[in-house]
Write an enzyme that holds these catalytic residues in place. Sequence first.
Site: not given
Length: 154
Positions: A103, A107, A138
């Site tokens: 991740y 990013k 989330s």
Amino acid sequence: QTYAPKLILLDISDISCIQDVAKEILNCYGCVDILINNASMKVKGAVQSISLELDKKIMDANYFGPITLTKAILPNMISRRTGQIVLINSIQGKIGIPFRAAYAASKHAAVGFFDCLRAEMEEFDISVSTVNPTFICSYHRQPAPGNWEASIWK
């Protein structure tokens, strides 16, 4: 002029369909004034436990998806010499955190791309912004044992 809203579904991790979706949007409305890239996918796990296949899926959703869509819309903005492009990214695009390597890498890559794009688009009066919020809540499903796809956060 006011336009009726139109829902166009897009799986941002499916790079092969993005060009067609961009064409559909431009055919429907003629232009895009503001593009907000806000899709994301993440997974939590130790580097050695995350498959290369999942690393690639995360990179497709968080890096290749937004840049592919941006590149598809960009010629229209350049020809009109106006537009705004926004990347909703993550604080993890600036700092690395344990158990989030895929991740964070995706990013970081996105921040690098959009920072370069910002400099390139200045001559066309196109604004490029990146927003790097801190942690957000989330949707998440608990995975069944051995089911890595269920461990993805969307």
